[in-house]
Design an enzyme around this catalytic site. Structure first.
Site, PDB file in Angstrom:
ATOM      1  N   ARG A  76       5.349  10.775  -2.536  1.00 50.67           N
ATOM      2  CA  ARG A  76       5.076  10.407  -1.149  1.00 50.67           C
ATOM      3  C   ARG A  76       6.334  10.594  -0.292  1.00 50.67           C
ATOM      4  NH1 ARG A  76       4.761   4.273   1.211  1.00 50.67           N
ATOM      5  NH2 ARG A  76       4.183   4.843   3.334  1.00 50.67           N
ATOM      6  N   HIS A 109       4.126  -4.624   9.057  1.00 53.90           N
ATOM      7  CA  HIS A 109       4.050  -4.511  10.511  1.00 53.90           C
ATOM      8  C   HIS A 109       2.728  -5.006  11.091  1.00 53.90           C
ATOM      9  CE1 HIS A 109       7.411  -2.024   9.415  1.00 53.90           C
ATOM     10  NE2 HIS A 109       6.635  -1.148   8.808  1.00 53.90           N
ATOM     11  N   ARG A 163       7.364   0.399  13.575  1.00 54.19           N
ATOM     12  CA  ARG A 163       7.922  -0.164  12.330  1.00 54.19           C
ATOM     13  C   ARG A 163       9.049  -1.163  12.602  1.00 54.19           C
ATOM     14  NH1 ARG A 163       5.711   3.294   8.327  1.00 54.19           N
ATOM     15  NH2 ARG A 163       5.373   5.365   9.164  1.00 54.19           N
ATOM     16  N   ASN A 217       7.997  -5.652  -1.128  1.00 49.95           N
ATOM     17  CA  ASN A 217       7.957  -4.536  -0.193  1.00 49.95           C
ATOM     18  C   ASN A 217       6.520  -4.489   0.318  1.00 49.95           C
ATOM     19  OD1 ASN A 217       7.881  -2.209   1.260  1.00 49.95           O
ATOM     20  ND2 ASN A 217       8.980  -0.971  -0.252  1.00 49.95           N
ATOM     21  N   GLU A 265      12.426  -9.772   1.547  1.00 49.84           N
ATOM     22  CA  GLU A 265      11.682  -8.612   2.052  1.00 49.84           C
ATOM     23  C   GLU A 265      12.513  -7.361   1.757  1.00 49.84           C
ATOM     24  OE1 GLU A 265      11.657  -8.490   6.298  1.00 49.84           O
ATOM     25  OE2 GLU A 265      10.132  -6.917   6.403  1.00 49.84           O
ATOM     26  N   HIS A 305      12.691  -2.957   1.868  1.00 49.59           N
ATOM     27  CA  HIS A 305      12.179  -1.643   2.270  1.00 49.59           C
ATOM     28  C   HIS A 305      13.097  -0.556   1.741  1.00 49.59           C
ATOM     29  CE1 HIS A 305       9.344  -3.560   4.927  1.00 49.59           C
ATOM     30  NE2 HIS A 305      10.333  -4.337   5.351  1.00 49.59           N
ATOM     31  N   LEU A 306      12.499   0.515   1.265  1.00 47.71           N
ATOM     32  CA  LEU A 306      13.293   1.664   0.812  1.00 47.71           C
ATOM     33  C   LEU A 306      14.008   2.310   1.992  1.00 47.71           C
ATOM     34  CD1 LEU A 306      10.283   2.657  -1.229  1.00 47.71           C
ATOM     35  CD2 LEU A 306      12.496   2.730  -2.347  1.00 47.71           C
ATOM     36  N   SER A 307      13.234   2.565   3.045  1.00 51.04           N
ATOM     37  CA  SER A 307      13.808   3.155   4.256  1.00 51.04           C
ATOM     38  C   SER A 307      14.331   2.023   5.146  1.00 51.04           C
ATOM     39  CB  SER A 307      12.731   3.949   4.996  1.00 51.04           C
ATOM     40  OG  SER A 307      11.712   3.077   5.461  1.00 51.04           O
ATOM     41  N   ARG A 329      13.241   4.090  12.426  1.00 53.26           N
ATOM     42  CA  ARG A 329      12.047   4.940  12.431  1.00 53.26           C
ATOM     43  C   ARG A 329      11.181   4.654  13.675  1.00 53.26           C
ATOM     44  NH1 ARG A 329       9.460   4.552   6.681  1.00 53.26           N
ATOM     45  NH2 ARG A 329       8.324   6.344   7.498  1.00 53.26           N
ATOM     46  N   PRO A 354       0.791  -1.226   0.000  1.00 48.59           N
ATOM     47  CA  PRO A 354       0.000   0.000   0.000  1.00 48.59           C
ATOM     48  C   PRO A 354       0.826   1.280   0.000  1.00 48.59           C
ATOM     49  CG  PRO A 354      -0.104  -1.100   2.137  1.00 48.59           C
ATOM     50  CD  PRO A 354       0.538  -2.054   1.185  1.00 48.59           C
ATOM     51  N   ASN A 355       0.327   2.223  -0.756  1.00 48.77           N
ATOM     52  CA  ASN A 355       0.866   3.588  -0.862  1.00 48.77           C
ATOM     53  C   ASN A 355       2.129   3.677  -1.716  1.00 48.77           C
ATOM     54  OD1 ASN A 355      -1.141   4.824   0.929  1.00 48.77           O
ATOM     55  ND2 ASN A 355      -0.138   3.617   2.527  1.00 48.77           N
ATOM     56  N   ASP A 403       1.783 -15.816   6.894  1.00 48.72           N
ATOM     57  CA  ASP A 403       1.318 -17.184   6.620  1.00 48.72           C
ATOM     58  C   ASP A 403       1.490 -17.544   5.152  1.00 48.72           C
ATOM     59  OD1 ASP A 403       0.675 -17.613   9.250  1.00 48.72           O
ATOM     60  OD2 ASP A 403      -1.484 -17.377   8.996  1.00 48.72           O
ATOM     61  N   ALA A 426       3.188  -0.934   4.722  1.00 47.95           N
ATOM     62  CA  ALA A 426       2.648  -0.950   6.096  1.00 47.95           C
ATOM     63  C   ALA A 426       2.202  -2.342   6.544  1.00 47.95           C
ATOM     64  CB  ALA A 426       1.491   0.036   6.198  1.00 47.95           C
ATOM     65  N   TYR A 476      11.451   8.374   1.068  1.00 47.97           N
ATOM     66  CA  TYR A 476      11.358   7.318   0.056  1.00 47.97           C
ATOM     67  C   TYR A 476      12.014   7.659  -1.280  1.00 47.97           C
ATOM     68  CZ  TYR A 476       8.006   5.461   3.409  1.00 47.97           C
ATOM     69  OH  TYR A 476       7.422   4.973   4.563  1.00 47.97           O
TER      70      TYR A 476
END
Ligand code: DQA
Length: 146
Positions: free
Chosen positions: A21, A84, A115, A78, A102, A104-106, A111, A13-14, A91, A81, A26
């Protein structure tokens, strides 16, 4: 020519808003910018990438199942949200035999404390975080060698 190994690149999402954003966190690249570079890199590496984004948890679950059903070599995800919050994604990663990276950009560990916990990370083969958009290139390189 034989089919090239298939690598799914799933975005939660997002991430459709990348580019505008919170660019200080990001970066300025859009998801299309990232996908275009991944396509070029995939050609050089002799693999095929399938880059997707959804704001809906169930779509991501379905795509993890689909990656397994299609015999994908790896999934880069990625989960944004849902990283978390989502036991369903954890699952799904556990339910498939495809290795999952997995991404993540950040760096979520630097943070807010909410997170710091990753459900997906409990089942992922590896995690790449904190490299900004370049992390996708690193993850694809790694996926080829899994
Ligand atoms: C993110 C980090 C998550 O905490 C956040 O919810 C995102 C993006 C990242 O790429 O840095 O949406 O996954």
């Amino acid at each position: 020519m034989a089919d090239r190994p298939l690598i799914y690149v799933l975005n939660g999402p997002n991430l459709n808003l990348l580019g505008t954003r919170e660019p200080a966190i990001y970066g300025h690249d859009t998801l299309d910018d990232i996908a275009g570079r991944l396509e070029d890199q995939a050609l050089e590496l002799g693999v095929e990438v399938d880059v997707r984004q959804s704001n809906h948890e169930g779509h991501l679950v379905d795509w993890l199942h689909e990656a397994h059903a299609r015999g994908a070599k790896a999934v880069i995800i990625n989960p944004a949200a849902y990283t978390h919050t989502s036991v369903a994604l954890l699952d799904a990663v556990k339910a498939i035999s495809v290795p999952v990276i997995e991404l993540h950009l950040s760096n979520p560990n630097q943070r807010e404390s909410f997170r710091h916990h990753s459900f997906v990370g409990q089942a992922a083969t590896a995690t790449i975080a904190g490299f900004g958009p370049m992390g996708y290139a690193l993850a694809l390189q790694a996926a080829v060698w899994l």
